[in-house]
Design a protein around this motif. Structure first.
Motif, short mmCIF file in Angstrom:
data_model
loop_
_atom_site.label_atom_id
_atom_site.label_comp_id
_atom_site.label_asym_id
_atom_site.label_seq_id
_atom_site.Cartn_x
_atom_site.Cartn_y
_atom_site.Cartn_z
N PHE A 5 0.82 -1.21 0.00
CA PHE A 5 0.00 0.00 0.00
C PHE A 5 0.86 1.27 0.00
CE2 PHE A 5 -3.22 -2.97 1.48
CZ PHE A 5 -4.37 -2.50 0.85
N LEU A 6 2.13 1.15 0.38
CA LEU A 6 2.98 2.34 0.49
C LEU A 6 3.76 2.63 -0.79
CD1 LEU A 6 4.36 1.85 4.11
CD2 LEU A 6 2.38 3.19 3.35
N ILE A 7 3.92 1.63 -1.65
CA ILE A 7 4.68 1.85 -2.88
C ILE A 7 4.04 2.93 -3.76
CG2 ILE A 7 5.48 0.78 -5.02
CD1 ILE A 7 7.06 -0.06 -2.55
N PRO A 8 2.72 2.86 -4.04
CA PRO A 8 2.12 3.94 -4.83
C PRO A 8 2.22 5.30 -4.16
CG PRO A 8 0.67 2.02 -4.75
CD PRO A 8 1.75 1.80 -3.74
N TRP A 9 2.17 5.30 -2.82
CA TRP A 9 2.28 6.58 -2.11
C TRP A 9 3.65 7.23 -2.35
CZ3 TRP A 9 6.13 7.46 1.47
CH2 TRP A 9 6.14 8.75 2.00
N THR A 10 4.73 6.47 -2.20
CA THR A 10 6.05 7.07 -2.35
C THR A 10 6.26 7.58 -3.78
OG1 THR A 10 8.39 6.79 -1.80
CG2 THR A 10 7.37 4.97 -2.98
N ALA A 11 5.68 6.88 -4.77
CA ALA A 11 5.80 7.34 -6.16
C ALA A 11 5.10 8.67 -6.36
CB ALA A 11 5.21 6.28 -7.10
N VAL A 12 3.86 8.77 -5.88
CA VAL A 12 3.09 10.01 -6.03
C VAL A 12 3.76 11.15 -5.26
CG1 VAL A 12 0.91 11.15 -5.44
CG2 VAL A 12 0.89 8.86 -6.45
N ASN A 13 4.20 10.87 -4.05
CA ASN A 13 4.79 11.91 -3.21
C ASN A 13 6.09 12.46 -3.81
OD1 ASN A 13 6.74 12.46 -0.56
ND2 ASN A 13 4.61 13.13 -0.25
N LEU A 14 6.95 11.59 -4.30
CA LEU A 14 8.23 12.03 -4.86
C LEU A 14 8.04 12.76 -6.19
CD1 LEU A 14 10.60 9.00 -4.13
CD2 LEU A 14 10.65 11.26 -3.06
N VAL A 15 7.16 12.25 -7.05
CA VAL A 15 6.90 12.92 -8.32
C VAL A 15 6.35 14.31 -8.07
CG1 VAL A 15 5.42 12.92 -10.37
CG2 VAL A 15 6.64 10.84 -9.71
N ASP A 16 5.45 14.45 -7.11
CA ASP A 16 4.87 15.75 -6.81
C ASP A 16 5.93 16.73 -6.31
OD1 ASP A 16 2.26 17.28 -6.39
OD2 ASP A 16 3.19 17.48 -4.41
N PHE A 17 6.81 16.26 -5.44
CA PHE A 17 7.81 17.16 -4.85
C PHE A 17 8.87 17.58 -5.86
CE2 PHE A 17 11.72 18.10 -2.53
CZ PHE A 17 11.28 18.96 -1.53
N TYR A 18 9.36 16.62 -6.64
CA TYR A 18 10.51 16.90 -7.51
C TYR A 18 10.14 17.33 -8.93
CZ TYR A 18 13.70 15.11 -3.96
OH TYR A 18 14.41 14.94 -2.79
#
Length: 489
Positions: free
Chosen positions: A369-382
């Motif tokens: 459940f956390l893999i999609p979160w880290t992808a969305v979070n990092l793409v948004d930030f960077y």
């Protein structure tokens, strides 16, 4: 979100901040501290256990080490890049997710994160009690004691956690360097060891290599939910390359070391379990050194339990605040930590010992459940917002980021669904994973699908409204000369 006035300020022993913004006047710490923090954080028995998977699938130690190096090297890349978010935003890791999912939509990754924290707390306390069992194997006594110690560390908070991890790093390196040399000299690193069952030889197996690689990568990716919690006090001017490198080096080196050692022990000790394997290898140095190594491992477990409890408290408070305002006071931190500790204690006492294998699958499912979160979070930030956020609006459920942000939610759900055919659990093996003989590459699919889809959907964001909110936020956060923050809803 209003921060309560505190006459004792940052000099008080117990940390006063929780899910609120860290003012620039209270920023402190050094970038290099992140290295030992994450080294000790990853140098724990569950990391050693991860190294057991390769030999159990017929993979020789050199190939296990190669898989660990490649897997950890890839997984830590994603984890380390979250480090830069802490000093830029001054917020804990998971509450930042409101910018991508909304204050209430973020409950989805919040819930998975809390379950992971609690899951690791339970697993750690069981392992720690097994280690202390050399003196007394009475879980009804040791479980509460171990959990209480970890909660006390977490109550004091951020600075004590960093201090403990730094000194633990020195102790761990000294003890395990000696143990590792003894194990390598005694067992060797030949390419065809005799299996742990005393029979079949170990060598190359594609399923074993893929499983070891995937597990090593996923293990370090799972630390992504922790990172900004421990970098948010750094000055906003902290060097991003230096910070990311420090986190990467600490988390990667300890994981590679301990996973490799785990593979060596599992390949040469029949029916290896983490506590007895360390004791056996340590006693190769001299009788009793194995007990010393086990007890040092228990200290590391208690410390990382404090880290897990701290993160669970922050994430739980962030979830509640999305529906009902909470004041980020010391009382909130202490009450939240006590609740987390009690939950972990009850589960640890109720869970049957033979259920640990299934429980680990449960924790692995939560990591999915956390893999999609880290992808969305990092793409948004960077790649979408380039590190520029209206911090006051993140802390305000009705702010510019809204309560439900559909772009992040759609990307998250799409990534999770795309991962399902690649799942490899004790109770479910997806069709693609079955074709790969149980190899689990779901994390790659989740990262690509969620990250790529969110980047495309984010192109329609109204950046003008957010730019105005950023300006207002900066004025609100920097308008108090005493270092306090007052963000009105």
């Amino acid at each position: 979100m209003a921060h309560d006035a505190d006459p004792q300020g940052a000099s008080s022993l117990i940390e006063r901040h929780s899910i609120d913004y860290i003012p620039h006047a209270e920023r402190h710490g050094k970038v290099w501290h992140q290295g030992p923090f994450w080294f000790a954080g990853n140098f724990v028995l569950p990391t050693l256990v991860t190294g057991f998977i390769g030999p159990s699938l017929g993979l020789s130690v050199p190939y296990c080490i190669l898989a660990a190096i490649l897997g950890v090297g890839l997984g830590t890349f994603f984890m380390a890049f979250h480090a830069n978010q802490g000093p830029r935003m001054g917020l804990p890791q998971m509450i930042q997710s409101r910018a991508q999912f909304g204050s209430r939509g973020a409950l989805l990754p919040f819930a998975a994160t809390v379950f992971v924290y609690i899951g690791f707390l339970v697993f750690d306390v069981i392992l720690a009690a097994q280690g202390i069992g050399v003196f007394a194997d009475v879980k009804i006594f040791w479980y509460p004691v171990i959990i209480a110690l970890s909660i006390i560390i977490a109550v004091v908070g951020h600075d004590l956690l960093h201090f403990v991890q730094r000194w633990l790093t020195i102790l761990l390196v000294v003890v395990f360097a000696v143990l590792t040399v003894a194990a390598v000299v005694h067992f060797g690193l030949s390419t065809t060891e005799v299996g742990a069952d005393g029979g079949s030889a170990l060598g190359w197996t594609a399923p074993g290599f893929l499983a070891m690689f995937s597990l090593a990568a996923g293990y370090n990716i799972s630390y992504a939910v922790y990172v900004s919690d421990y970098t948010r006090y750094l000055p906003a001017t902290a060097s991003a390359p230096a910070l990311i490198t420090s986190v990467y080096a600490g988390a990667a080196l300890s994981a590679i070391w301990l996973m490799s050692l785990g593979s060596l022990l599992a390949a040469n000790i029949a029916d290896a379990d983490p506590v007895e394997a360390i004791r056996y290898a340590g006693n190769l140095v001299f009788p009793g050194f194995g007990t010393i190594a086990v007890l040092v491992s228990v200290l590391a477990l208690i410390s990382i339990m404090g880290v897990n409890a701290y993160g669970a408290m922050l994430t739980g408070a962030s979830a509640v605040d999305g529906f009902r305002e909470v004041r980020p006071t010391r009382r909130l931190r202490i009450v939240g930590l006590v609740v987390v500790g009690l939950a972990a204690l009850v589960i640890a006492l109720l869970i049957p010992e033979h259920y640990l294998g299934s429980f680990n699958s449960f924790v692995l499912l939560m990591l999915y459940f956390l893999i999609p979160w880290t992808a969305v979070n990092l793409v948004d930030f960077y790649f979408v917002r380039h590190g520029r956020y209206a911090i006051a609006d993140i802390l305000t459920p009705g702010g510019v980021y809204g309560r439900w942000a559909w772009r992040g939610l759609v990307a998250y759900v799409a990534g999770f669904l795309a991962m399902i055919p690649f799942f490899s659990l004790s109770f479910f093996v997806g069709p693609v994973a079955r074709l790969l003989d149980g190899g689990d590459l779901s994390f790659v699919v989740g990262l690509v699908v969620s990250g790529g889809l969110y980047f495309l959907l984010a192109r329609s964001l109204d950046r003008g409204e957010e730019a105005r909110a950023i300006t207002s936020s900066q004025q609100a956060l920097e308008g108090h000369g005493d270092g306090t923050v007052d963000v009105r809803r």
